[in-house]
Enzyme design. Structure first.
Site, PDB file in Angstrom:
ATOM      1  N   CYS A 105      31.814  -4.984  17.325  1.00 40.44           N
ATOM      2  CA  CYS A 105      32.126  -3.557  17.315  1.00 40.44           C
ATOM      3  C   CYS A 105      33.330  -3.329  16.412  1.00 40.44           C
ATOM      4  O   CYS A 105      34.297  -4.090  16.469  1.00 40.44           O
ATOM      5  CB  CYS A 105      32.434  -3.103  18.748  1.00 40.44           C
ATOM      6  SG  CYS A 105      32.884  -1.367  18.881  1.00 40.44           S
ATOM      7  N   HIS A 147      23.803   0.555  21.258  1.00 37.98           N
ATOM      8  CA  HIS A 147      25.232   0.230  21.144  1.00 37.98           C
ATOM      9  C   HIS A 147      26.029   1.502  20.824  1.00 37.98           C
ATOM     10  O   HIS A 147      27.045   1.778  21.475  1.00 37.98           O
ATOM     11  CB  HIS A 147      25.436  -0.829  20.047  1.00 37.98           C
ATOM     12  CG  HIS A 147      26.866  -1.196  19.820  1.00 37.98           C
ATOM     13  ND1 HIS A 147      27.401  -2.391  20.228  1.00 37.98           N
ATOM     14  CD2 HIS A 147      27.891  -0.521  19.226  1.00 37.98           C
ATOM     15  CE1 HIS A 147      28.686  -2.435  19.902  1.00 37.98           C
ATOM     16  NE2 HIS A 147      29.004  -1.304  19.278  1.00 37.98           N
ATOM     17  N   GLU A 148      25.561   2.280  19.842  1.00 36.17           N
ATOM     18  CA  GLU A 148      26.273   3.504  19.466  1.00 36.17           C
ATOM     19  C   GLU A 148      26.178   4.558  20.563  1.00 36.17           C
ATOM     20  O   GLU A 148      27.129   5.283  20.822  1.00 36.17           O
ATOM     21  CB  GLU A 148      25.747   4.058  18.130  1.00 36.17           C
ATOM     22  CG  GLU A 148      25.942   3.137  16.944  1.00 36.17           C
ATOM     23  CD  GLU A 148      27.354   2.589  16.793  1.00 36.17           C
ATOM     24  OE1 GLU A 148      28.333   3.320  17.070  1.00 36.17           O
ATOM     25  OE2 GLU A 148      27.492   1.418  16.405  1.00 36.17           O
TER      26      GLU A 148
END
Length: 196
Positions: A105, A147-148
């Site tokens: 990330c 993930h986003e």
């Protein structure tokens, strides 16, 4: 314009972000800045909370994954040029078997861990023109979106790790929040001591 990416420890990364309307100020410029910031940091996704904005917006460009030789030709083609903005997104279904993938990330540099996620998602969102969409994605594209999407729900990938893994990386996360890390892109560290 390249914006600073907010580092682990900043409260904005833990907030559930708010929906926006087409009247959101300087939206087109914001999108351009987000893509530029993401590319400058060699990312494949960037969510608005990562630049300090608690709004439900993220951008994805999965093209770098298309060069992965472990993928089938079909998967590589699907990833090539997959570039989209997601506004006010809502994942309505997560299906399939969970599979592990080594995630990182931009807000948590130099920390990479295997994260388990479902292989298929259905997502409702507005595109950059605020046109409504409902789409289904599999594999790596689904993972990047998940993930986003977690970012706009105030969730970091490190929260999906085992208790042991969390303990093992705690010191590194503390150092990131204090800015005790070398990064080759602009960042804002929440607990950095000011130089006198």
């Amino acid at each position: 314009m390249i914006l600073p990416i907010v580092a682990y420890g900043d409260p904005v990364l833990k907030k559930v972000a708010q929906d926006i309307t087409p009247e959101y100020p300087n939206f087109v410029e914001l999108l351009e800045n987000m893509y530029e910031t993401m590319y400058n940091a060699f990312g494949v996704g960037l969510a608005a909370p990562q630049i300090g904005l608690p709004i439900r917006l993220f951008v994805v460009d999965a093209t770098p994954f298309s060069e992965d030789e472990d993928l089938t030709e079909e998967e590589q083609k699907e990833l090539q040029g997959f570039k989209k903005a997601f506004v006010n997104a809502k994942i309505t279904a997560e299906e399939g078997d969970e599979w592990a993938f080594n995630e990182g990330c931009l807000s948590i540099p130099d920390v990479r861990e295997d994260v388990f996620r479902k292989s298929k998602i259905t997502i409702e969102y507005l595109d950059e023109n605020f046109e409504p969409k409902v789409e289904t994605y599999n594999g790596l594209i689904a993972r990047v979106i998940q993930h986003e999407y977690d970012h706009i729900d105030g969730i970091l990938f490190t929260e999906k790790l085992s208790t042991l893994k969390k303990r093992l990386i705690k010191g590194r996360l503390d150092n990131i929040s204090k800015g005790k890390i070398k990064v080759d892109y602009k960042m804002r560290f929440p607990n950095q001591k000011k130089k006198r």
